[in-house]
Write a protein that holds these residues in place. Structure first.
Motif, PDB file in Angstrom:
ATOM      1  N   ALA A  63       0.818  -1.214   0.000  1.00  0.00           N
ATOM      2  CA  ALA A  63       0.000   0.000   0.000  1.00  0.00           C
ATOM      3  C   ALA A  63       0.851   1.261   0.000  1.00  0.00           C
ATOM      4  O   ALA A  63       0.345   2.353   0.247  1.00  0.00           O
ATOM      5  N   GLY A  64       2.155   1.111  -0.250  1.00  0.00           N
ATOM      6  CA  GLY A  64       3.026   2.274  -0.343  1.00  0.00           C
ATOM      7  C   GLY A  64       3.503   2.749   1.015  1.00  0.00           C
ATOM      8  O   GLY A  64       3.537   2.002   1.993  1.00  0.00           O
ATOM      9  N   ALA A  65       3.887   4.015   1.079  1.00  0.00           N
ATOM     10  CA  ALA A  65       4.412   4.588   2.316  1.00  0.00           C
ATOM     11  C   ALA A  65       3.327   4.659   3.387  1.00  0.00           C
ATOM     12  O   ALA A  65       2.159   4.931   3.092  1.00  0.00           O
ATOM     13  N   SER A  66       3.725   4.392   4.608  1.00  0.00           N
ATOM     14  CA  SER A  66       2.799   4.462   5.735  1.00  0.00           C
ATOM     15  C   SER A  66       2.330   5.899   5.944  1.00  0.00           C
ATOM     16  O   SER A  66       3.139   6.795   6.222  1.00  0.00           O
ATOM     17  N   LEU A  67       1.020   6.118   5.833  1.00  0.00           N
ATOM     18  CA  LEU A  67       0.490   7.478   6.018  1.00  0.00           C
ATOM     19  C   LEU A  67       0.676   7.943   7.461  1.00  0.00           C
ATOM     20  O   LEU A  67       0.909   9.132   7.713  1.00  0.00           O
ATOM     21  N   GLY A  68       0.597   7.011   8.400  1.00  0.00           N
ATOM     22  CA  GLY A  68       0.809   7.372   9.789  1.00  0.00           C
ATOM     23  C   GLY A  68       2.214   7.894  10.035  1.00  0.00           C
ATOM     24  O   GLY A  68       2.400   8.914  10.714  1.00  0.00           O
ATOM     25  N   ASP A  69       3.216   7.206   9.451  1.00  0.00           N
ATOM     26  CA  ASP A  69       4.596   7.657   9.607  1.00  0.00           C
ATOM     27  C   ASP A  69       4.851   8.963   8.866  1.00  0.00           C
ATOM     28  O   ASP A  69       5.629   9.806   9.321  1.00  0.00           O
TER      29      ASP A  69
END
Length: 252
Positions: A63-69
């Protein structure tokens, strides 16, 4: 190495797996650091011929880069791009085993590999425009290099969702198979490439990358060609052809 990144070697084929299924195999700062460490190991391994990149489970490849991070600042966009660049420029051939849906930067992860095998019935989408994000320039360049400007526009500007058949038609997938044939097809491709002359495949991968970016270094091309022409592998290839047997390349 983090628990969410697994790396295993079987003969001359390595497999890097994102084992973060409950978060759709997204990539946070920890995962990207671990992938970078794996890629460094691979570059130092003279015996490895092919790398397979995949995700755990059968729902999402990545899902790509972690939006939370990203939101917390733990992950900087340039860190994601740096790891994708390292994967794209890895000396050996790479093969994305796209085991499920692909979202966001997961599409860039797959495009950073030389080949992509997808599964019928899955879909992909890059939702950056829907979030209000501008996709990073290095990533945009990769989309254009691999897919052309028209398809890059559809994926990035229009944030168009594509099913696997359309993704195959526009060139995102090199091969498309039913889910129950994925492992067999990936293994077949990996073993075939692992049996090819490594000096030649590494040389041609480097030059294909240069050509795709529109600037071939002619002096480097001449050097790579000379190394292949003077190699023991070339003599082994000729001998195997004469003797009607499989060659045993040593990368020398």
């Amino acid at each position: 190495m983090s628990q969410t990144i697994e790396y295993a070697v079987n003969g001359s084929v390595g497999t890097l797996c994102i084992n973060h299924e409950e978060r759709h195999n997204s990539l946070g700062a920890v995962e990207l650091k671990s992938i970078g460490e794996v890629l460094n190991l691979i570059e130092a391994d003279s015996e490895l011929r092919v790398l397979i990149v995949t995700g755990a489970g059968d729902k999402t490849f990545c899902a790509g880069a972690s939006l939370g991070d990203l939101n917390s600042g733990a992950l900087k966009p340039d860190a994601f791009q740096s790891v994708m660049h390292s994967l794209a420029t890895l000396a050996i051939p790479t093969l994305a085993r796209v085991n499920g849906n692909v979202f966001g930067g997961g599409t860039e992860l797959a495009l950073s590999c030389d080949f992509r095998v997808g599964v019928v019935g899955t879909r992909l989408r890059v939702p950056a425009a829907a979030f209000g994000l501008c996709y990073p320039p290095a990533g945009i360049s990769l989309f254009v290099e691999k897919l052309g400007t028209s398809v890059a526009r559809r994926m990035l500007l229009a944030s168009e969702a594509m099913d696997a058949l359309e993704a195959h038609r526009v060139g995102f997938y090199d091969y498309l198979v039913p889910k129950d044939e994925l492992d067999e097809r990936v293994e077949e491709l990996a073993l075939h490439m692992a049996g090819l002359a490594p000096l030649a495949t590494k040389a041609m991968k480097e030059l294909i990358g240069q050509a795709g970016r529109g600037a071939v270094d002619t002096s480097r091309a001449t050097e790579l060609s000379r190394l292949c022409e003077e190699s023991d592998d070339l003599q082994e290839g000729f001998a195997a052809q004469r003797e009607k047997r499989m060659p045993e390349f040593l990368g020398k």
